[in-house]
Design a protein around this motif. Sequence first.
Motif, PDB file in Angstrom:
ATOM      1  N   TRP A  56       0.901  -1.211   0.007  1.00  0.00           N
ATOM      2  CA  TRP A  56      -0.105  -0.077  -0.050  1.00  0.00           C
ATOM      3  C   TRP A  56       0.947   1.287   0.043  1.00  0.00           C
ATOM      4  CZ3 TRP A  56       0.819   2.965   4.388  1.00  0.00           C
ATOM      5  CH2 TRP A  56       1.263   2.380   5.464  1.00  0.00           C
ATOM      6  N   THR A  57       0.224   2.294  -0.271  1.00  0.00           N
ATOM      7  CA  THR A  57       1.060   3.641  -0.288  1.00  0.00           C
ATOM      8  C   THR A  57       0.141   4.691   0.180  1.00  0.00           C
ATOM      9  OG1 THR A  57      -0.004   4.165  -2.568  1.00  0.00           O
ATOM     10  CG2 THR A  57       1.867   3.065  -2.731  1.00  0.00           C
ATOM     11  N   ALA A  58       0.754   5.778   0.677  1.00  0.00           N
ATOM     12  CA  ALA A  58       0.228   6.760   1.538  1.00  0.00           C
ATOM     13  C   ALA A  58       0.937   8.123   1.057  1.00  0.00           C
ATOM     14  CB  ALA A  58       0.298   6.664   2.951  1.00  0.00           C
ATOM     15  N   LYS A  59       0.349   9.339   0.924  1.00  0.00           N
ATOM     16  CA  LYS A  59       0.863  10.444   0.927  1.00  0.00           C
ATOM     17  C   LYS A  59       0.015  11.623   1.248  1.00  0.00           C
ATOM     18  CE  LYS A  59      -0.766  10.898  -4.180  1.00  0.00           C
ATOM     19  NZ  LYS A  59      -0.318  11.381  -5.403  1.00  0.00           N
ATOM     20  N   GLY A  60       0.562  12.687   1.515  1.00  0.00           N
ATOM     21  CA  GLY A  60      -0.052  13.772   2.128  1.00  0.00           C
ATOM     22  C   GLY A  60       1.059  14.856   2.698  1.00  0.00           C
ATOM     23  N   ASN A  61       0.443  15.917   3.128  1.00  0.00           N
ATOM     24  CA  ASN A  61       1.205  16.913   3.562  1.00  0.00           C
ATOM     25  C   ASN A  61       0.915  17.340   5.067  1.00  0.00           C
ATOM     26  OD1 ASN A  61       2.980  19.108   4.043  1.00  0.00           O
ATOM     27  ND2 ASN A  61       2.307  20.133   2.164  1.00  0.00           N
ATOM     28  N   SER A  62       1.962  17.132   5.950  1.00  0.00           N
ATOM     29  CA  SER A  62       1.908  17.351   7.399  1.00  0.00           C
ATOM     30  C   SER A  62       2.187  18.717   7.664  1.00  0.00           C
ATOM     31  CB  SER A  62       2.775  16.688   8.294  1.00  0.00           C
ATOM     32  OG  SER A  62       4.017  16.892   8.062  1.00  0.00           O
ATOM     33  N   GLY A  63       2.769  19.465   6.767  1.00  0.00           N
ATOM     34  CA  GLY A  63       2.829  20.943   7.070  1.00  0.00           C
ATOM     35  C   GLY A  63       4.325  20.976   7.715  1.00  0.00           C
ATOM     36  N   TYR A  64       4.985  19.913   8.113  1.00  0.00           N
ATOM     37  CA  TYR A  64       6.135  19.976   9.118  1.00  0.00           C
ATOM     38  C   TYR A  64       7.149  19.336   8.181  1.00  0.00           C
ATOM     39  CZ  TYR A  64       9.216  18.917  12.811  1.00  0.00           C
ATOM     40  OH  TYR A  64      10.288  18.743  13.680  1.00  0.00           O
ATOM     41  N   ALA A  65       8.351  19.497   8.374  1.00  0.00           N
ATOM     42  CA  ALA A  65       9.586  18.828   7.798  1.00  0.00           C
ATOM     43  C   ALA A  65      10.224  18.294   8.969  1.00  0.00           C
ATOM     44  CB  ALA A  65      10.468  19.800   7.210  1.00  0.00           C
ATOM     45  N   PRO A  66      10.246  16.907   9.197  1.00  0.00           N
ATOM     46  CA  PRO A  66      10.883  16.319  10.354  1.00  0.00           C
ATOM     47  C   PRO A  66      12.221  16.073  10.310  1.00  0.00           C
ATOM     48  CG  PRO A  66       9.124  14.588   9.216  1.00  0.00           C
ATOM     49  CD  PRO A  66       9.300  15.896   8.260  1.00  0.00           C
ATOM     50  N   ILE A  67      12.969  16.382   9.200  1.00  0.00           N
ATOM     51  CA  ILE A  67      14.441  16.672   8.997  1.00  0.00           C
ATOM     52  C   ILE A  67      14.823  17.842   9.725  1.00  0.00           C
ATOM     53  CG2 ILE A  67      14.508  17.440   6.807  1.00  0.00           C
ATOM     54  CD1 ILE A  67      17.118  15.515   6.502  1.00  0.00           C
ATOM     55  N   THR A  68      13.950  18.704   9.735  1.00  0.00           N
ATOM     56  CA  THR A  68      14.475  20.085  10.133  1.00  0.00           C
ATOM     57  C   THR A  68      15.378  20.031  11.474  1.00  0.00           C
ATOM     58  OG1 THR A  68      12.656  21.344   9.002  1.00  0.00           O
ATOM     59  CG2 THR A  68      13.835  22.384  10.436  1.00  0.00           C
ATOM     60  N   ASP A  69      14.551  19.301  12.442  1.00  0.00           N
ATOM     61  CA  ASP A  69      15.470  19.633  13.851  1.00  0.00           C
ATOM     62  C   ASP A  69      16.712  18.791  13.763  1.00  0.00           C
ATOM     63  OD1 ASP A  69      13.091  20.765  14.724  1.00  0.00           O
ATOM     64  OD2 ASP A  69      12.370  18.787  15.247  1.00  0.00           O
ATOM     65  N   THR A 125     -12.551  -7.044   8.508  1.00  0.00           N
ATOM     66  CA  THR A 125     -12.266  -5.414   8.216  1.00  0.00           C
ATOM     67  C   THR A 125     -11.610  -5.074   9.560  1.00  0.00           C
ATOM     68  OG1 THR A 125     -14.781  -4.690   9.258  1.00  0.00           O
ATOM     69  CG2 THR A 125     -14.063  -4.913   6.536  1.00  0.00           C
ATOM     70  N   ASN A 126     -10.748  -4.166   9.637  1.00  0.00           N
ATOM     71  CA  ASN A 126     -10.332  -3.471  10.790  1.00  0.00           C
ATOM     72  C   ASN A 126      -9.582  -2.380  10.292  1.00  0.00           C
ATOM     73  OD1 ASN A 126      -8.190  -5.320   9.632  1.00  0.00           O
ATOM     74  ND2 ASN A 126      -7.156  -3.993  11.095  1.00  0.00           N
ATOM     75  N   THR A 127      -9.210  -1.141  11.202  1.00  0.00           N
ATOM     76  CA  THR A 127      -8.452  -0.273  10.968  1.00  0.00           C
ATOM     77  C   THR A 127      -7.117  -0.420  11.830  1.00  0.00           C
ATOM     78  OG1 THR A 127      -9.278   1.062  12.732  1.00  0.00           O
ATOM     79  CG2 THR A 127     -10.437   1.149  10.893  1.00  0.00           C
ATOM     80  N   ALA A 128      -6.132   0.308  11.272  1.00  0.00           N
ATOM     81  CA  ALA A 128      -4.727   0.247  12.220  1.00  0.00           C
ATOM     82  C   ALA A 128      -3.614   1.516  11.680  1.00  0.00           C
ATOM     83  CB  ALA A 128      -4.083  -1.095  11.384  1.00  0.00           C
ATOM     84  N   PRO A 129      -3.218   1.975  12.730  1.00  0.00           N
ATOM     85  CA  PRO A 129      -2.351   3.097  12.414  1.00  0.00           C
ATOM     86  C   PRO A 129      -0.834   2.735  12.022  1.00  0.00           C
ATOM     87  CG  PRO A 129      -2.149   2.545  14.673  1.00  0.00           C
ATOM     88  CD  PRO A 129      -3.319   1.589  14.133  1.00  0.00           C
ATOM     89  N   TYR A 130      -0.298   3.530  11.161  1.00  0.00           N
ATOM     90  CA  TYR A 130       1.097   3.269  10.863  1.00  0.00           C
ATOM     91  C   TYR A 130       1.939   4.272  10.815  1.00  0.00           C
ATOM     92  CZ  TYR A 130       5.130   0.622   8.789  1.00  0.00           C
ATOM     93  OH  TYR A 130       6.483   0.048   8.895  1.00  0.00           O
ATOM     94  N   ASN A 131       3.247   4.496  11.742  1.00  0.00           N
ATOM     95  CA  ASN A 131       4.050   5.779  12.086  1.00  0.00           C
ATOM     96  C   ASN A 131       5.153   5.335  11.376  1.00  0.00           C
ATOM     97  OD1 ASN A 131       5.117   7.609  13.323  1.00  0.00           O
ATOM     98  ND2 ASN A 131       4.939   7.175  15.327  1.00  0.00           N
ATOM     99  N   PHE A 132       5.384   6.432  10.469  1.00  0.00           N
ATOM    100  CA  PHE A 132       6.545   6.478   9.878  1.00  0.00           C
ATOM    101  C   PHE A 132       7.604   7.288  10.439  1.00  0.00           C
ATOM    102  CE2 PHE A 132       3.565   5.002   6.547  1.00  0.00           C
ATOM    103  CZ  PHE A 132       4.278   4.495   5.385  1.00  0.00           C
ATOM    104  N   TYR A 133       7.351   7.932  11.503  1.00  0.00           N
ATOM    105  CA  TYR A 133       8.265   8.791  12.165  1.00  0.00           C
ATOM    106  C   TYR A 133       8.181   8.460  13.509  1.00  0.00           C
ATOM    107  CZ  TYR A 133       8.508  11.403   7.832  1.00  0.00           C
ATOM    108  OH  TYR A 133       8.693  11.719   6.430  1.00  0.00           O
ATOM    109  N   PRO A 134       8.580   7.364  13.914  1.00  0.00           N
ATOM    110  CA  PRO A 134       8.198   7.000  15.634  1.00  0.00           C
ATOM    111  C   PRO A 134       9.172   7.677  16.584  1.00  0.00           C
ATOM    112  CG  PRO A 134       9.586   5.360  14.362  1.00  0.00           C
ATOM    113  CD  PRO A 134       9.096   6.252  13.272  1.00  0.00           C
ATOM    114  N   ASN A 135      10.115   8.528  16.156  1.00  0.00           N
ATOM    115  CA  ASN A 135      10.894   9.218  16.849  1.00  0.00           C
ATOM    116  C   ASN A 135      10.586  10.711  16.848  1.00  0.00           C
ATOM    117  OD1 ASN A 135      12.720   7.189  17.617  1.00  0.00           O
ATOM    118  ND2 ASN A 135      13.854   7.425  15.777  1.00  0.00           N
ATOM    119  N   ASN A 136       9.206  11.056  16.104  1.00  0.00           N
ATOM    120  CA  ASN A 136       8.900  12.304  16.161  1.00  0.00           C
ATOM    121  C   ASN A 136       7.378  12.433  16.272  1.00  0.00           C
ATOM    122  OD1 ASN A 136       7.896  14.887  14.796  1.00  0.00           O
ATOM    123  ND2 ASN A 136      10.062  15.324  14.195  1.00  0.00           N
TER     124      ASN A 136
END
Length: 449
Positions: free
Chosen positions: A138-151, A415-426
Motif C-alpha cells: 500500500w501507499t500513502a501520501k499527504g502533507n503534514s506541514g512539518y519537515a521532520p528533518i528540520t530538527d 475489516t479493521n483499521t490500523a495506524p502506521y507511524n513512519f516517524y516513531p521518533n517524532n
Amino acid sequence: MKKLFLAMVIFTAYFSNAQTLSYNDIGELFSKESINGTARFNAMSGAFGALGGDMSAIDVNPAGAVVFSKSEVAISLYNKTIKTNANFYGLNQNSENEFLDLSQAGGVMIFTTNDNSGWGKFALGFNYAVTNDFNNSWTAKGNSGYAPITDFYDPDVVYLNSDGHYFENYTDGKNEKYTFTFASEYNNNLMLGFSLSTYNIDHYQRVLTEEYNNDGNQNTFDVSQNQELLTYGDGISFNLGIISKPNDNVRLGLAFQSPIWYSLAEEFLEYDAIIFENDTNITDQFSIDDTYSGTNGFDYRLKTPSKLTGSVAYIFNKSGLISLDYIYKNYSNIKLSNGNFTAENQGFKNDLENATELRLGTEWRVDAFSFRGGYHYEKNPYKNAYQSDDIEGFSLGAGFKFRGGRVDFSYLNSTNTAPYNFYPNNNQVNNAELDIDTSRFTATLVLNI
C-alpha cells in the motif's frame, strides 16, 4: 557541500531502523494466527473447537481428529484480496492486492479396536496450514506541514516548509505450520488429543519514505530512503485438547496451545538518503547519490503467548448444528530473548493486554448439500487501540457430498483499521490511518481413503 554531507549523516542516523517494523511489532504480528484452513472451516469462521471432523479443526483442538468416521485427505486453495485505504492528513490512497496460494493439505487415519478397554477408536493425523500470510502493498501520501528533518539539520539552513510526504509499504512471506496429531475416543463420549506443531516463518518488508521540503526561498531539500527487513526462522509448540458429549446433542471442548518458541534471524539493509539542494542564488547545485548500508544480521528468540480455547456446540440430529468458540490470549506475555531486549519486553507488558476472540458458526444439510455461515470478532491486543482496530467479519459457504468425498467452497471477509507511524521518533507528524478490508475465497477437495 560540507553542511550538506553533515545533514545526510544526521538524517541517516535519525531514520535508521525507524520505518520498518520494530521488535515489538514483530512480536505481536508473529503471535497472531488468522482464520485460514479448509473451506468448511472458513465458512463457519473457524468455530470448530467442539466439533472436530475437519482437518483444520485439528489445529484448534487435536481431540477433534478422532471425530472422523473414516480416514480421509483434504487439500485447499485460497484466493485472497486485500484492499487498503491509507489516509494521511486528509488525503486518501487506495491500494488493492490479490494472490492465490495453498491453504492447507493433510490427512487423517482412523483405527478401531475390538478390546473391552473402552478405548475403541484412535486417530493419527498430519496437516500443513498457512496460519498467517503477509502479502500486501500500500501507499500513502499527504502533507503534514512539518519537515521532520528540520530538527536534525544544520541550523544555518532551515527547511521549515513541507511540500509533502510519500510512503510505500510492501510485505511478503508467510507462517507455515506442520501439525502431527494423535487422538483417542473413550466410551464413545470422551475424546482426548495431543498434537505437536513445527513452524517455518518468513517475513519480508520494504519501506520507501520520501520528503519534499523547502525554506521558502527557492531552496529545496528532497529526501528519499529505502529500508528492507527480512525476518525468518522456525518454531515449535504443542496442543492438548478434550471433547466431551454429555448427550446426543451437546458437544463441549477445551484446548490449550502452548507458547510458540521461535528461533529467528533478521537481515536489515538501508539505501541512504538522496539529498538535493537547489539554490537559485548560486551556480552550484549539490546532490548526494544513494549509499548502501550493507546487510546487518542478528539472531534472537521469541516466545508467543499461550492460547486457551473453550467451545460448545449443539447438534440438531442430522439436519444441522451451531457452534461457538471463545479464545483467550495474554499478549503481554510475549518475550524476546538472546539479546538486550529489556525495553522491548517491558513494552509488551506496558502496551499489550489480554485479547479475546469469538467465533460463531452454523451448518445445515439438505440431502447431499450443506450450507454454512459464521461470524468472528478478534480484539486488538494494544491497550490504546481504537474499537475499530478490532478485527470483525462474517463468512459464508456451501458443500456437496459425493460418493467417496466432498467439495466445499467458502467466502470470508474481515475489516479493521490500523495506524502506521513512519516517524516513531517524532511526535509532530501524525500516523497514517489504514482502513483494511480482507476477503478470502477457499475451495477444498476431500477424499475418503
